[in-house]
Design a protein around this motif. Structure first.
Motif, short mmCIF file in Angstrom:
data_model
loop_
_atom_site.label_atom_id
_atom_site.label_comp_id
_atom_site.label_asym_id
_atom_site.label_seq_id
_atom_site.Cartn_x
_atom_site.Cartn_y
_atom_site.Cartn_z
N UNK A 314 9.16 -4.81 3.47
CA UNK A 314 9.13 -6.30 3.25
C UNK A 314 7.80 -6.30 2.12
N UNK A 315 7.09 -7.12 2.13
CA UNK A 315 5.62 -7.92 1.20
C UNK A 315 5.54 -6.39 1.05
N UNK A 316 4.80 -5.82 1.56
CA UNK A 316 4.06 -3.96 2.25
C UNK A 316 4.28 -3.56 0.70
N UNK A 317 5.93 -3.34 0.83
CA UNK A 317 6.12 -2.80 -0.16
C UNK A 317 6.03 -2.49 -2.00
N UNK A 318 5.57 -4.50 -1.57
CA UNK A 318 5.50 -4.79 -3.22
C UNK A 318 3.44 -4.38 -3.20
N UNK A 319 2.93 -4.50 -2.48
CA UNK A 319 1.21 -4.36 -2.60
C UNK A 319 1.58 -3.03 -2.71
N UNK A 320 2.45 -2.32 -2.32
CA UNK A 320 2.07 -1.04 -2.32
C UNK A 320 2.55 -0.56 -3.52
N UNK A 321 3.47 -1.05 -4.42
CA UNK A 321 3.50 -0.70 -5.50
C UNK A 321 2.05 -1.04 -6.82
N UNK A 322 1.58 -1.90 -6.43
CA UNK A 322 0.06 -2.06 -6.90
C UNK A 322 -0.76 -0.92 -6.81
N UNK A 323 -0.29 -1.50 -5.77
CA UNK A 323 -1.74 -0.04 -4.69
C UNK A 323 -1.41 0.94 -5.55
N UNK A 324 -0.38 2.32 -5.37
CA UNK A 324 -0.31 3.17 -6.56
C UNK A 324 -0.13 3.33 -7.64
N UNK A 325 -0.31 2.17 -8.29
CA UNK A 325 -0.15 2.36 -10.60
C UNK A 325 -1.34 1.75 -10.19
N UNK A 326 -2.72 1.64 -9.65
CA UNK A 326 -3.62 1.17 -9.34
C UNK A 326 -4.50 1.91 -9.13
N UNK A 327 -4.43 2.94 -8.62
CA UNK A 327 -4.56 4.40 -8.38
C UNK A 327 -4.25 5.65 -8.83
N UNK A 328 -3.44 5.12 -10.22
CA UNK A 328 -2.97 6.25 -10.99
C UNK A 328 -2.01 7.50 -9.75
N UNK A 329 -1.83 7.10 -8.53
CA UNK A 329 -0.89 7.87 -8.13
C UNK A 329 -1.75 8.65 -7.21
N UNK A 330 -3.08 8.57 -7.65
CA UNK A 330 -3.88 9.77 -6.86
C UNK A 330 -4.45 8.81 -4.77
N UNK A 331 -3.37 10.16 -4.24
CA UNK A 331 -2.35 10.21 -2.64
C UNK A 331 -3.33 10.79 -1.91
N UNK A 332 -3.69 10.04 -0.66
CA UNK A 332 -3.86 11.33 0.16
C UNK A 332 -3.47 11.21 1.56
#
Length: 334
Positions: A314-332
């Motif tokens: 849902x909307x969570x997918x859209x927010x995560x799209x921005x969150x991942x780009x903001x972090x430069x895909x720096x994910x743990x």
């Protein structure tokens, strides 16, 4: 450049419309984020937008209109599916990618033979476009790569002295950019997720809607010189705060525990830490607040941003799209 600070009054909107009609740049509010507008049919004016933002020239712009009828002047055909989407979602945070007519210059479309068009759901935006008597090309009113602006204060921080005028109005209600849906292929495809979700489109169209395969993909394999973006935000690093940002994925309890430990460690090292987490049950609030939180972290001089991931549905997918780009895909993953 001497930037005029205008209010959202009838008189000031008319003055801003005159600036647009004369080839100038005006930052204005929409329901999604603030936009930086120029006459979409004036290649020279649109070129000023790229220059003011420091925006790559192959990153296409979205053209804003004030009436559904305006679409007929910009594309050779309005299909039944396009008509359905207009009826359901305009005015509103939906951009349709459609074939373009030749009166729209290459500068506006990033050299593509298609164009993104939307009718915003904001009285100031609609009044401005109508008064200017031209479609308005308007990416977000920020320096390229920085978090999108949801307040007039954000816009002034980035663009004061770079544009002709800024219309100061209320904060943006949606908080993330419009959903971009490509209507030029056999199957409608979402190129940029937003507050209007795939499920919303499928319910309106009564048919399946695809997601671009690059959306929310962690590897950056598609981000190369040969990749030509079909919508804003597909190619370049976007929404980046000044601080180093990490997104933590896992069970809510595990993520919370790890973020607390990490924050404590960084603070002991003398670093300023910003923690971003949202209620998974209120994804609209997450969308509304996300960019504002990044901007707040910048203003407070944060060194580290620790963010908890949302479920990618849902909307969570859209927010995560921005969150991942903001972090430069720096994910743990935890």
């Amino acid at each position: 450049m001497n930037t005029k600070l205008l209010k959202d009054t009838t008189e000031d909107i008319a003055a801003a419309a005159d600036i647009l009609a004369a080839g100038g740049l005006v930052a204005f509010p929409t329901e999604t984020v603030y936009g930086l507008g120029a006459n979409a049919l004036d290649a020279e004016a649109v070129g000023k937008v790229y220059a003011a933002k420091g925006r790559p020239s192959d990153n296409p712009m979205i053209v804003h209109i004030s009436s559904k009828d305006d679409l007929l002047a910009l594309t050779p055909e309005v299909t039944a599916d396009m008509q359905l989407l207009m009826e359901h979602f305009w005015p509103g945070p939906m951009t349709m990618i459609v074939p373009r007519l030749s009166l729209i210059p290459d500068t506006t479309t990033g050299g593509l033979d298609t164009v993104g068009i939307r009718m915003p759901d904001h009285p100031v935006a609609l009044s401005l476009i109508s008064a200017a008597q031209c479609p308005v090309a308007a990416p977000s009113a920020n320096l390229s790569g920085k978090p999108s602006p949801t307040t007039a204060k954000d816009v002034k921080e980035d663009l004061y002295g770079r544009v002709d005028a800024i219309i100061e109005s209320t904060d943006c209600q949606v908080g993330i950019e419009s959903t971009v849906i490509d209507m030029t292929g056999e199957q409608p495809m979402i190129l940029r997720p937003g507050i209007i979700t795939r499920e919303d489109f499928e319910e309106a169209l009564k048919k399946p809607v695809a997601l671009d395969p690059t959306l929310n993909q962690r590897p950056d394999t598609f981000n190369n010189e040969d990749f030509k973006p079909r919508a804003p935000g597909m190619k370049y690093k976007h929404y980046a705060p000044k601080a180093q940002m990490t997104v933590f994925e896992g069970s809510p309890q595990a993520v919370q525990e790890v973020i607390c430990r990490e924050a404590e460690k960084y603070r002991a090292e003398g670093k300023k830490v910003c923690v971003i987490s949202f209620d998974e049950k209120d994804q609209k609030a997450a969308a509304h607040q996300f960019f504002a939180r990044l901007r707040e972290a910048d203003r407070e001089g944060a060194d580290m941003i620790l963010a908890s991931a949302l479920p990618e549905e849902g909307i969570g997918f859209s927010v995560m799209n921005r969150m991942l780009k903001s972090a430069g895909y720096n994910i743990r993953k935890v």
